[in-house]
Design a protein around this motif. Structure first.
Motif, PDB file in Angstrom:
ATOM      1  N   VAL A 136       0.761  -1.171   0.107  1.00 28.64           N
ATOM      2  CA  VAL A 136      -0.032   0.083   0.042  1.00 28.64           C
ATOM      3  C   VAL A 136       0.672   1.293   0.141  1.00 28.64           C
ATOM      4  N   GLY A 137       1.929   1.388   0.902  1.00 31.28           N
ATOM      5  CA  GLY A 137       2.728   2.380   1.049  1.00 31.28           C
ATOM      6  C   GLY A 137       2.070   3.217   2.300  1.00 31.28           C
ATOM      7  N   ALA A 138       2.854   3.375   3.401  1.00 29.39           N
ATOM      8  CA  ALA A 138       2.385   4.085   4.448  1.00 29.39           C
ATOM      9  C   ALA A 138       2.081   5.515   4.239  1.00 29.39           C
ATOM     10  N   GLU A 139       2.523   6.176   3.239  1.00 25.50           N
ATOM     11  CA  GLU A 139       1.998   7.696   2.720  1.00 25.50           C
ATOM     12  C   GLU A 139       0.817   7.534   2.259  1.00 25.50           C
ATOM     13  N   ASN A 140       0.423   6.310   1.681  1.00 24.94           N
ATOM     14  CA  ASN A 140      -1.038   6.434   1.192  1.00 24.94           C
ATOM     15  C   ASN A 140      -2.061   6.355   2.144  1.00 24.94           C
ATOM     16  N   VAL A 141      -1.958   5.816   3.454  1.00 29.88           N
ATOM     17  CA  VAL A 141      -2.868   5.251   4.499  1.00 29.88           C
ATOM     18  C   VAL A 141      -3.381   6.443   5.245  1.00 29.88           C
ATOM     19  N   ALA A 142      -4.766   6.410   5.175  1.00 30.47           N
ATOM     20  CA  ALA A 142      -5.453   7.567   6.131  1.00 30.47           C
ATOM     21  C   ALA A 142      -5.461   6.872   7.370  1.00 30.47           C
ATOM     22  N   ALA A 143      -5.972   5.647   7.520  1.00 31.20           N
ATOM     23  CA  ALA A 143      -6.274   5.050   8.900  1.00 31.20           C
ATOM     24  C   ALA A 143      -6.146   3.576   9.026  1.00 31.20           C
ATOM     25  N   ILE A 144      -5.667   3.211  10.102  1.00 35.09           N
ATOM     26  CA  ILE A 144      -5.802   1.841  10.620  1.00 35.09           C
ATOM     27  C   ILE A 144      -6.805   1.542  11.478  1.00 35.09           C
ATOM     28  N   ILE A 145      -7.728   0.788  11.162  1.00 40.03           N
ATOM     29  CA  ILE A 145      -9.043   0.466  12.258  1.00 40.03           C
ATOM     30  C   ILE A 145      -8.852  -0.963  12.760  1.00 40.03           C
ATOM     31  N   ILE A 146      -8.924  -1.198  14.074  1.00 42.36           N
ATOM     32  CA  ILE A 146      -8.812  -2.355  14.684  1.00 42.36           C
ATOM     33  C   ILE A 146      -9.859  -2.367  15.944  1.00 42.36           C
ATOM     34  N   GLU A 147     -10.397  -3.796  16.230  1.00 36.66           N
ATOM     35  CA  GLU A 147     -11.129  -3.694  17.575  1.00 36.66           C
ATOM     36  C   GLU A 147      -9.955  -4.251  18.400  1.00 36.66           C
ATOM     37  N   PRO A 148      -9.953  -3.492  19.474  1.00 32.74           N
ATOM     38  CA  PRO A 148      -8.960  -4.066  20.593  1.00 32.74           C
ATOM     39  C   PRO A 148      -9.399  -5.414  21.133  1.00 32.74           C
ATOM     40  N   VAL A 149     -10.617  -5.934  21.156  1.00 32.77           N
ATOM     41  CA  VAL A 149     -10.990  -7.293  21.263  1.00 32.77           C
ATOM     42  C   VAL A 149     -11.749  -7.580  19.943  1.00 32.77           C
ATOM     43  N   LEU A 150     -11.290  -8.354  19.096  1.00 31.02           N
ATOM     44  CA  LEU A 150     -12.288  -8.707  17.832  1.00 31.02           C
ATOM     45  C   LEU A 150     -13.619  -9.240  18.341  1.00 31.02           C
ATOM     46  N   GLY A 151     -14.631  -8.950  17.779  1.00 25.92           N
ATOM     47  CA  GLY A 151     -15.963  -9.204  18.461  1.00 25.92           C
ATOM     48  C   GLY A 151     -16.332 -10.324  17.569  1.00 25.92           C
ATOM     49  N   GLU A 152     -17.166  -9.894  16.359  1.00 24.08           N
ATOM     50  CA  GLU A 152     -17.639 -11.055  15.574  1.00 24.08           C
ATOM     51  C   GLU A 152     -16.624 -12.314  15.168  1.00 24.08           C
ATOM     52  N   GLY A 153     -15.419 -11.671  15.109  1.00 26.00           N
ATOM     53  CA  GLY A 153     -14.422 -12.598  14.813  1.00 26.00           C
ATOM     54  C   GLY A 153     -14.199 -13.816  15.693  1.00 26.00           C
ATOM     55  N   GLY A 154     -14.660 -13.641  16.771  1.00 29.41           N
ATOM     56  CA  GLY A 154     -14.557 -14.566  17.591  1.00 29.41           C
ATOM     57  C   GLY A 154     -13.883 -14.260  19.148  1.00 29.41           C
ATOM     58  N   PHE A 155     -14.029 -13.039  19.636  1.00 29.51           N
ATOM     59  CA  PHE A 155     -13.484 -12.514  20.781  1.00 29.51           C
ATOM     60  C   PHE A 155     -11.994 -12.678  21.036  1.00 29.51           C
ATOM     61  N   ILE A 156     -11.430 -12.452  19.694  1.00 33.18           N
ATOM     62  CA  ILE A 156      -9.921 -12.700  19.666  1.00 33.18           C
ATOM     63  C   ILE A 156      -9.332 -11.522  20.572  1.00 33.18           C
ATOM     64  N   GLU A 157      -8.522 -11.988  21.377  1.00 36.96           N
ATOM     65  CA  GLU A 157      -7.472 -10.756  21.924  1.00 36.96           C
ATOM     66  C   GLU A 157      -6.197 -10.690  21.274  1.00 36.96           C
TER      67      GLU A 157
END
Length: 450
Positions: free
Chosen positions: A220-241
């Protein structure tokens, strides 16, 4: 563990019919005739009343609630402060549209969010109706601030059902299948899923962070990235810490490259994990944080809160929506926050974790199908496998266990990329006797199934 006033619903499980009962069956037939089939139902019992940790259906059955409307009614249904404040607001006015003639409740919620969210920097908020709206607007704000197009998300992540948030979401069925094409400039990278990391959970944090950063940099190139989005505990994906060290490494990369770091706390926020926000566990201070679900005791409200200079990047009129920050929902949110503070629901969530992990750990010793126990606070899950060595997911067992629990009057939910995770989201005000009774039902279901 002390419950809030129960609004007349006894805090005890009671089964007077089969689940679902005849009145619920009649209503289900009406639902099938009048409601689109795309609106699925986990457990077709129709609610008549609910409070604390009990849901009473139209047939008079009382079910123990380990779902909280998917982490929404954290303060319980019918919490006194929520009802009091919302009722008072209903009597004054129901709507004006904050963008036309504003009102104090919206400002009060924004002030409370500035106080409660991580970090002591200057913060501002914008209010919306749903978690998906909050995430979409966080992307808009990040793009306006950075003048960049790309958005980074993670394997197993879930962010909503609108077009953009479907693109951000990892799982195809049931969320994305047949609904494309999706929004462009969205890139997915690995997450530190410790239980399934090839070299073991102890290596997952640093290795997954290195892989994710390498992919972002090269593809991607860091200079092209506006946002990094993450759930601190992933919910629907399985309560992954995410394994320890992963989230701080990703945030450092974002900070070093002028990328807006967005914590999606829609499911994990508002005392759910035993802290006001799950980001606090590793000392994260997100640039933006999205919230919904537990914010307003069951009324539709969501928010984006973040650094004032980032939040102010969008032009006047660029953010909003007719119903965003509805005055009744704002009043409910203030009642919900009042309840969380007065009852110290962070401490209550930690006690729920202590009870649940102790009981589930004992079950794991008897039932090898429990491959992993994880989560924090009142956001706990078990991952089910056919064999503990191969870790082959067992979605069929998860479905069978959920069905068995439902038949005994316990509401539980499933989740996970592989559909093999039982997740538990009891109200933070649940009575400890009810909590243990629900765990008894789960244990009996395991004993009958495996």
């Amino acid at each position: 563990m002390t419950a809030t006033p129960t609004a007349g619903v006894p805090q005890e499980r009671r089964l007077v019919t089969a689940i679902p009962g005849p009145k619920s069956a009649e209503l289900l037939a009406r639902k099938q005739a009048a409601v689109a089939d795309g609106i699925g139902v986990t457990l077709p019992v129709f609610t008549a009343r609910a409070s604390g940790g009990i849901l009473e259906d139209v047939d008079g059955n009382r079910l123990i609630d380990f779902g909280s409307g998917i982490a929404v009614t954290s303060v319980g249904n019918s919490a006194e402060a929520v009802v009091r404040r919302a009722t008072r607001q209903l009597a004054d006015f129901t709507h004006t549209c904050f963008m036309v003639t504003p009102y104090e409740g919206y400002v009060e919620v924004a002030e409370a969010l500035a106080e409660l969210t991580p970090g002591d920097h200057a913060k501002k908020s914008a209010l919306f109706n749903s978690g998906a709206e909050a995430v979409e607007n966080a992307v808009k704000i990040a793009r306006a601030y950075t003048k960049r197009p790309a958005v980074i998300v993670f394997d197993h992540g879930y962010h909503g059902r609108t077009n953009l948030t479907m693109a951000l979401t990892s799982k195809n069925m049931p969320y994305k299948n047949g609904f494309g094409p999706f929004a462009p400039e969205v890139y997915r990278v690995p997450v530190a899923y410790g239980y399934r990391w090839p070299t073991g959970p102890e290596n997952a944090g640093p290795e997954a962070a290195a892989q994710a950063i390498d992919q972002i940099t090269k593809q991607v190139g860091a200079e092209n990235v506006a946002a990094i989005i993450i759930e601190p505990v992933l919910g629907e994906g399985g309560f992954i810490e995410p394994a320890k060290g992963f989230l701080p490494a990703i945030q450092k990369f974002a900070n070093d490259n002028g990328i807006v770091f967005v914590a999606d706390e829609i499911q994990s926020g508002f005392c759910r994990t035993g802290q006001w926000f799950a980001s606090e566990d590793e000392g994260l201070v997100p640039d933006l944080i999205t919230t919904a679900k537990g914010i307003a005791g069951g009324l539709p409200l969501a928010a984006v809160t973040g650094r004032a200079e980032i939040m102010d990047a969008a032009h006047a009129g660029g953010l909003g929506g007719t119903y965003g920050g509805n005055p009744v929902a704002c009043a409910a949110a203030l009642g919900s926050i009042e309840t969380m503070k007065e009852l110290d629901l962070n401490a209550a969530a930690k006690r729920i974790e202590e009870v649940m992990k102790s009981r589930l750990g004992a079950m794991q010793e008897k039932f090898p199908a429990i491959g992993d126990i994880r989560g924090r606070g009142a956001m706990i899950a078990v991952e089910l496998v056919k064999d503990p060595e191969s870790k082959e997911p067992d979605a069929a067992l998860a479905g069978a266990l959920a069905k068995a629990c439902h038949a005994e009057g316990l509401i539980v939910l499933t989740c996970g990329t592989y559909g093999n995770v039982l997740r538990f989201l009891p109200p933070l005000v649940i009575d400890e006797n009810l909590l243990n009774e629900g765990l008894d039902i789960i244990e009996a279901a395991f004993a009958a199934q495996v």
